[in-house]
Motif scaffolding. Structure first.
Motif, mmCIF file in Angstrom:
data_model
loop_
_atom_site.group_PDB
_atom_site.id
_atom_site.type_symbol
_atom_site.label_atom_id
_atom_site.label_comp_id
_atom_site.label_asym_id
_atom_site.label_seq_id
_atom_site.Cartn_x
_atom_site.Cartn_y
_atom_site.Cartn_z
ATOM 1 N N SER A 1 0.667 -1.339 0.086
ATOM 2 C CA SER A 1 -0.084 -0.041 -0.055
ATOM 3 C C SER A 1 0.752 1.362 0.180
ATOM 4 C CB SER A 1 -1.007 -0.206 0.998
ATOM 5 O OG SER A 1 -0.374 0.144 2.827
ATOM 6 N N LEU A 2 0.408 2.150 -0.022
ATOM 7 C CA LEU A 2 1.040 3.233 -0.457
ATOM 8 C C LEU A 2 1.232 3.641 1.031
ATOM 9 C CD1 LEU A 2 1.683 5.797 -1.884
ATOM 10 C CD2 LEU A 2 -0.733 7.047 -1.185
ATOM 11 N N GLU A 3 0.755 3.672 1.780
ATOM 12 C CA GLU A 3 1.058 3.894 2.921
ATOM 13 C C GLU A 3 2.439 3.271 3.187
ATOM 14 O OE1 GLU A 3 -2.098 2.788 2.743
ATOM 15 O OE2 GLU A 3 -3.348 5.167 2.655
ATOM 16 N N GLU A 4 2.313 1.826 3.163
ATOM 17 C CA GLU A 4 3.421 1.025 3.436
ATOM 18 C C GLU A 4 4.848 1.301 2.882
ATOM 19 O OE1 GLU A 4 1.361 -3.166 4.168
ATOM 20 O OE2 GLU A 4 1.361 -2.732 1.845
ATOM 21 N N LYS A 5 4.668 1.671 1.842
ATOM 22 C CA LYS A 5 5.622 2.159 0.681
ATOM 23 C C LYS A 5 6.627 3.322 1.492
ATOM 24 C CE LYS A 5 3.762 0.665 -3.644
ATOM 25 N NZ LYS A 5 3.475 1.769 -4.744
ATOM 26 N N VAL A 6 6.112 4.810 2.213
ATOM 27 C CA VAL A 6 5.896 5.993 2.799
ATOM 28 C C VAL A 6 6.769 4.887 4.413
ATOM 29 C CG1 VAL A 6 5.148 8.071 4.270
ATOM 30 C CG2 VAL A 6 4.336 7.477 1.904
ATOM 31 N N GLU A 7 6.477 4.489 4.802
ATOM 32 C CA GLU A 7 7.179 3.593 6.297
ATOM 33 C C GLU A 7 8.160 3.645 5.743
ATOM 34 O OE1 GLU A 7 6.470 4.141 8.896
ATOM 35 O OE2 GLU A 7 4.277 5.463 9.075
ATOM 36 N N ALA A 8 8.332 1.845 4.617
ATOM 37 C CA ALA A 8 9.085 2.166 4.363
ATOM 38 C C ALA A 8 10.666 2.784 3.988
ATOM 39 C CB ALA A 8 9.487 0.848 3.101
#
Length: 87
Positions: A2-9
């Motif tokens: 997800s977009l949130e997961e990409k940002v967190e990564a």
């Protein structure tokens, strides 16, 4: 992913440096128009160079890993001129 997961990564690439100085960053919101709103926490919340850290560290990490994102803003920095600068 997800977009949130990409940002967190992407944030995980800069977090060790923030934590080494007693700070961190927390994602508050990702807007529909591609703006990530973050809160600078710990020492980063009151550090005089936090606007620079935001633009040259945090925002660059996110933009290079997540092309859908347009900019990053800190909701708790007092220097609004710096926190809203688009690169």
């Amino acid at each position: 992913m997800s977009l949130e997961e990409k940002v967190e990564a992407a944030l995980e690439t800069v977090r060790p440096y923030l934590k080494a100085d007693g700070g961190d960053v927390k994602v508050i919101e990702i807007t529909e128009d591609g703006i990530v709103k973050v809160e600078m926490i710990g020492a980063c919340g009151s550090c005089s160079i936090s606007p620079i850290t935001l633009k040259t560290g945090i925002e660059q990490a996110i933009l290079s890993h997540v092309p859908e994102i347009k900019s990053v803003e800190a909701i708790n920095l007092t220097d609004t001129k710096e926190k809203n600068v688009a690169i």
